[in-house]
Design a protein around this motif. Structure first.
Motif, PDB file in Angstrom:
ATOM      1  N   LYS A   1       0.848  -1.187   0.000  1.00  0.00           N
ATOM      2  CA  LYS A   1       0.000   0.000   0.000  1.00  0.00           C
ATOM      3  C   LYS A   1       0.884   1.238   0.000  1.00  0.00           C
ATOM      4  CE  LYS A   1      -3.767   2.272   2.573  1.00  0.00           C
ATOM      5  NZ  LYS A   1      -4.663   2.194   3.760  1.00  0.00           N
ATOM      6  N   ILE A   2       0.641   2.138  -0.963  1.00  0.00           N
ATOM      7  CA  ILE A   2       1.409   3.374  -1.076  1.00  0.00           C
ATOM      8  C   ILE A   2       0.437   4.542  -1.006  1.00  0.00           C
ATOM      9  CG2 ILE A   2       2.971   4.739  -2.522  1.00  0.00           C
ATOM     10  CD1 ILE A   2       3.911   2.109  -3.780  1.00  0.00           C
ATOM     11  N   LEU A   3       0.739   5.495  -0.144  1.00  0.00           N
ATOM     12  CA  LEU A   3      -0.141   6.636   0.105  1.00  0.00           C
ATOM     13  C   LEU A   3       0.579   7.938  -0.243  1.00  0.00           C
ATOM     14  CD1 LEU A   3      -2.768   7.806   1.444  1.00  0.00           C
ATOM     15  CD2 LEU A   3      -1.495   7.804   3.607  1.00  0.00           C
ATOM     16  N   PHE A   4      -0.148   8.845  -0.890  1.00  0.00           N
ATOM     17  CA  PHE A   4       0.368  10.188  -1.163  1.00  0.00           C
ATOM     18  C   PHE A   4      -0.499  11.189  -0.404  1.00  0.00           C
ATOM     19  CE2 PHE A   4       1.776   7.628  -4.688  1.00  0.00           C
ATOM     20  CZ  PHE A   4       3.023   8.133  -5.032  1.00  0.00           C
ATOM     21  N   THR A   5       0.083  11.923   0.514  1.00  0.00           N
ATOM     22  CA  THR A   5      -0.673  12.901   1.293  1.00  0.00           C
ATOM     23  C   THR A   5      -0.518  14.287   0.684  1.00  0.00           C
ATOM     24  OG1 THR A   5       1.051  13.672   2.839  1.00  0.00           O
ATOM     25  CG2 THR A   5       0.014  11.543   3.311  1.00  0.00           C
ATOM     26  N   ASP A   6      -1.382  15.199   1.096  1.00  0.00           N
ATOM     27  CA  ASP A   6      -1.324  16.576   0.603  1.00  0.00           C
ATOM     28  C   ASP A   6      -0.615  17.509   1.585  1.00  0.00           C
ATOM     29  OD1 ASP A   6      -3.185  16.686   2.614  1.00  0.00           O
ATOM     30  OD2 ASP A   6      -4.783  17.592   1.398  1.00  0.00           O
ATOM     31  N   LEU A   7       0.110  16.949   2.544  1.00  0.00           N
ATOM     32  CA  LEU A   7       0.785  17.762   3.562  1.00  0.00           C
ATOM     33  C   LEU A   7       2.137  18.248   3.051  1.00  0.00           C
ATOM     34  CD1 LEU A   7      -0.028  15.550   6.685  1.00  0.00           C
ATOM     35  CD2 LEU A   7      -1.071  17.743   6.066  1.00  0.00           C
ATOM     36  N   MET A   8       2.418  19.538   3.242  1.00  0.00           N
ATOM     37  CA  MET A   8       3.671  20.157   2.805  1.00  0.00           C
ATOM     38  C   MET A   8       4.673  20.074   3.964  1.00  0.00           C
ATOM     39  SD  MET A   8       4.991  21.599   0.095  1.00  0.00           S
ATOM     40  CE  MET A   8       3.522  22.004  -0.857  1.00  0.00           C
ATOM     41  N   VAL A   9       5.295  18.898   4.087  1.00  0.00           N
ATOM     42  CA  VAL A   9       6.102  18.585   5.274  1.00  0.00           C
ATOM     43  C   VAL A   9       7.529  19.099   5.160  1.00  0.00           C
ATOM     44  CG1 VAL A   9       7.039  16.691   6.672  1.00  0.00           C
ATOM     45  CG2 VAL A   9       4.711  16.549   5.781  1.00  0.00           C
ATOM     46  N   TYR A  10       8.123  19.019   3.993  1.00  0.00           N
ATOM     47  CA  TYR A  10       9.590  19.111   3.849  1.00  0.00           C
ATOM     48  C   TYR A  10       9.987  20.421   3.181  1.00  0.00           C
ATOM     49  CZ  TYR A  10      14.251  16.935   3.313  1.00  0.00           C
ATOM     50  OH  TYR A  10      15.589  16.614   3.401  1.00  0.00           O
ATOM     51  N   LYS A  11      11.027  21.056   3.713  1.00  0.00           N
ATOM     52  CA  LYS A  11      11.624  22.254   3.130  1.00  0.00           C
ATOM     53  C   LYS A  11      12.997  21.872   2.562  1.00  0.00           C
ATOM     54  CE  LYS A  11       8.454  25.230   4.696  1.00  0.00           C
ATOM     55  NZ  LYS A  11       7.668  26.157   3.866  1.00  0.00           N
ATOM     56  N   TYR A  12      13.068  21.875   1.253  1.00  0.00           N
ATOM     57  CA  TYR A  12      14.280  21.472   0.535  1.00  0.00           C
ATOM     58  C   TYR A  12      15.055  22.727   0.152  1.00  0.00           C
ATOM     59  CZ  TYR A  12      17.057  19.522  -3.341  1.00  0.00           C
ATOM     60  OH  TYR A  12      18.073  19.160  -4.179  1.00  0.00           O
ATOM     61  N   VAL A  13      16.221  22.907   0.745  1.00  0.00           N
ATOM     62  CA  VAL A  13      16.971  24.153   0.600  1.00  0.00           C
ATOM     63  C   VAL A  13      17.885  24.087  -0.617  1.00  0.00           C
ATOM     64  CG1 VAL A  13      18.581  25.768   1.684  1.00  0.00           C
ATOM     65  CG2 VAL A  13      16.898  24.544   3.083  1.00  0.00           C
ATOM     66  N   LYS A  14      17.717  25.036  -1.518  1.00  0.00           N
ATOM     67  CA  LYS A  14      18.611  25.171  -2.665  1.00  0.00           C
ATOM     68  C   LYS A  14      19.719  26.148  -2.293  1.00  0.00           C
ATOM     69  CE  LYS A  14      18.812  26.245  -7.591  1.00  0.00           C
ATOM     70  NZ  LYS A  14      18.042  26.661  -8.803  1.00  0.00           N
ATOM     71  N   THR A  15      20.938  25.640  -2.241  1.00  0.00           N
ATOM     72  CA  THR A  15      22.055  26.473  -1.824  1.00  0.00           C
ATOM     73  C   THR A  15      22.631  27.227  -3.015  1.00  0.00           C
ATOM     74  OG1 THR A  15      23.574  24.612  -2.110  1.00  0.00           O
ATOM     75  CG2 THR A  15      22.649  24.966   0.092  1.00  0.00           C
ATOM     76  N   VAL A  16      23.173  28.415  -2.757  1.00  0.00           N
ATOM     77  CA  VAL A  16      23.701  29.259  -3.831  1.00  0.00           C
ATOM     78  C   VAL A  16      25.129  28.893  -4.187  1.00  0.00           C
ATOM     79  CG1 VAL A  16      22.231  31.196  -3.215  1.00  0.00           C
ATOM     80  CG2 VAL A  16      24.503  31.024  -2.191  1.00  0.00           C
ATOM     81  N   ASN A  17      25.781  28.087  -3.369  1.00  0.00           N
ATOM     82  CA  ASN A  17      27.199  27.800  -3.609  1.00  0.00           C
ATOM     83  C   ASN A  17      27.421  26.446  -4.242  1.00  0.00           C
ATOM     84  OD1 ASN A  17      26.464  26.271  -1.445  1.00  0.00           O
ATOM     85  ND2 ASN A  17      28.287  26.667  -0.243  1.00  0.00           N
ATOM     86  N   SER A  18      26.378  25.919  -4.899  1.00  0.00           N
ATOM     87  CA  SER A  18      26.545  24.618  -5.542  1.00  0.00           C
ATOM     88  C   SER A  18      25.886  24.630  -6.911  1.00  0.00           C
ATOM     89  CB  SER A  18      25.925  23.504  -4.688  1.00  0.00           C
ATOM     90  OG  SER A  18      24.544  23.690  -4.573  1.00  0.00           O
ATOM     91  N   LEU A  19      26.520  23.940  -7.864  1.00  0.00           N
ATOM     92  CA  LEU A  19      25.894  23.732  -9.154  1.00  0.00           C
ATOM     93  C   LEU A  19      25.058  22.469  -9.067  1.00  0.00           C
ATOM     94  CD1 LEU A  19      28.826  24.762 -11.504  1.00  0.00           C
ATOM     95  CD2 LEU A  19      26.801  26.085 -10.970  1.00  0.00           C
TER      96      LEU A  19
END
Length: 331
Positions: free
Chosen positions: A196-214
């Protein structure tokens, strides 16, 4: 399987002294969770910061290992986990604590084997750059979920909970010999065994895009050689079961390598290198892809290359990379 906690959050880290405190602050919630910190041989003050969190707080557990790579760090974390579910969190990212609490309260009792949640890409100041709504994949069968994953459409990283029993029952681990896409192989193994695989609508994770990386820590030719090995492995393991997914992974990988070559080399030498190594392969691969599984950016890039505009594309990637490098220096 007995579980002491509802959730084990595993955080592998290496020299994370600038980000780990914010990461850990985001998961200080009053829920039956444990936080497993795996220090992969840091040489900065990561240890001291983690020690402050673990001192007097039994939910936070710190383990040090000699530098062995992210796969080994995650496996180490899994070996210490006692939660019903496992979550992976990168040390430079963080969670929205109120959404994490909702996830624990509303989703864990649904007995899904894998629980996906939405995530938001933010800059280092927390400003929103893009929102990824993974709940749009709800209702797909496993084959389509895996094909979307291989097609770089459904992210395969740390945006899901996995029932620990699946990892134990089927001895699923990260391949520590792979230095790229190891999370992809791990994720496919988990999906194949899930009931069983579930997809929720909760915005749990903050994925940080760093400026010092390509886009990657690899050199262009190095990534090409690494991805060729991954593609060969995927074809051997999954070519018969998920042929569209494997083809889509291959084409998208070649696009990423073109981008990297354009960013790391001067235009003419870089383009000559592209023609020598990848051009024929990407042309051949285009016959096997299925655009319906791709995000719009890959659909667009496919059309550009099909029209024979790979030189302007290479030039555009190079100019963008140069602009990005100058922005990093100014900052």
């Amino acid at each position: 399987m007995n579980s002491t906690f509802d959730l084990s959050i595993i955080i592998p880290m290496y020299n994370a002294n600038n980000t780990i405190a914010k990461c850990l602050d985001s998961i200080c919630i009053n829920k039956p969770i444990e936080v497993i910190l795996i220090d992969d041989g840091s040489s900065d003050s990561t240890c001291e910061i983690c020690t402050k969190f673990t001192s007097g707080n039994s939910k936070f557990k710190y383990f040090y290992q000699e530098n062995s790579g992210p796969g080994a760090a995650r496996n180490n974390g899994i070996s210490h986990a006692q939660g019903k579910y496992i979550m992976f969190l990168d040390s430079d990212d963080y969670l929205k604590s109120s959404e994490l609490e909702k996830l624990i309260d509303t989703s864990l009792n649904l007995n899904a084997d894998i629980i996906y949640y939405n995530f938001e890409q933010v800059d280092q100041d927390g400003n929103s750059l893009r929102r990824f709504l993974l709940d749009k994949f709800n209702g797909l069968d496993k084959k389509d979920i895996i094909t979307n994953t291989l097609s770089w459409n459904l992210p395969w990283g740390q945006f899901k909970l996995i029932k620990r029993g699946i990892l134990q029952d089927y001895d699923i681990k990260f391949d520590e010999t792979i230095v790229d896409s190891e999370e992809l192989i791990f994720t496919i193994s988990c999906i194949e065994k899930a009931n069983k695989i579930l997809f929720t609508d909760l915005m749990v994770y903050k994925y940080v895009k760093t400026v010092n990386s390509l886009s990657t820590g690899h050199e262009g030719l190095e990534l090409y050689e690494i991805r060729e090995k991954v593609i060969t492995s995927l074809r051997e393991k999954y070519g018969d079961k998920y042929p569209i997914g494997v083809s889509n992974y291959s084409f998208a990988s070649y696009i990423q390598i073109i981008k990297l070559l354009a960013e790391q080399y001067k235009i003419i030498p870089g383009y000559k290198l592209y023609r020598k190594t990848i051009k024929n392969k990407i042309k051949n691969q285009m016959r096997e892809v299925n655009l319906s599984y791709y995000e719009k950016r890959y659909q667009f890039l496919y059309k550009i290359i099909k029209l024979g505009l790979d030189m302007p594309l290479f030039l555009a990637f190079g100019i963008r990379g140069e602009y990005h490098s100058k922005s990093i220096k100014r900052s």
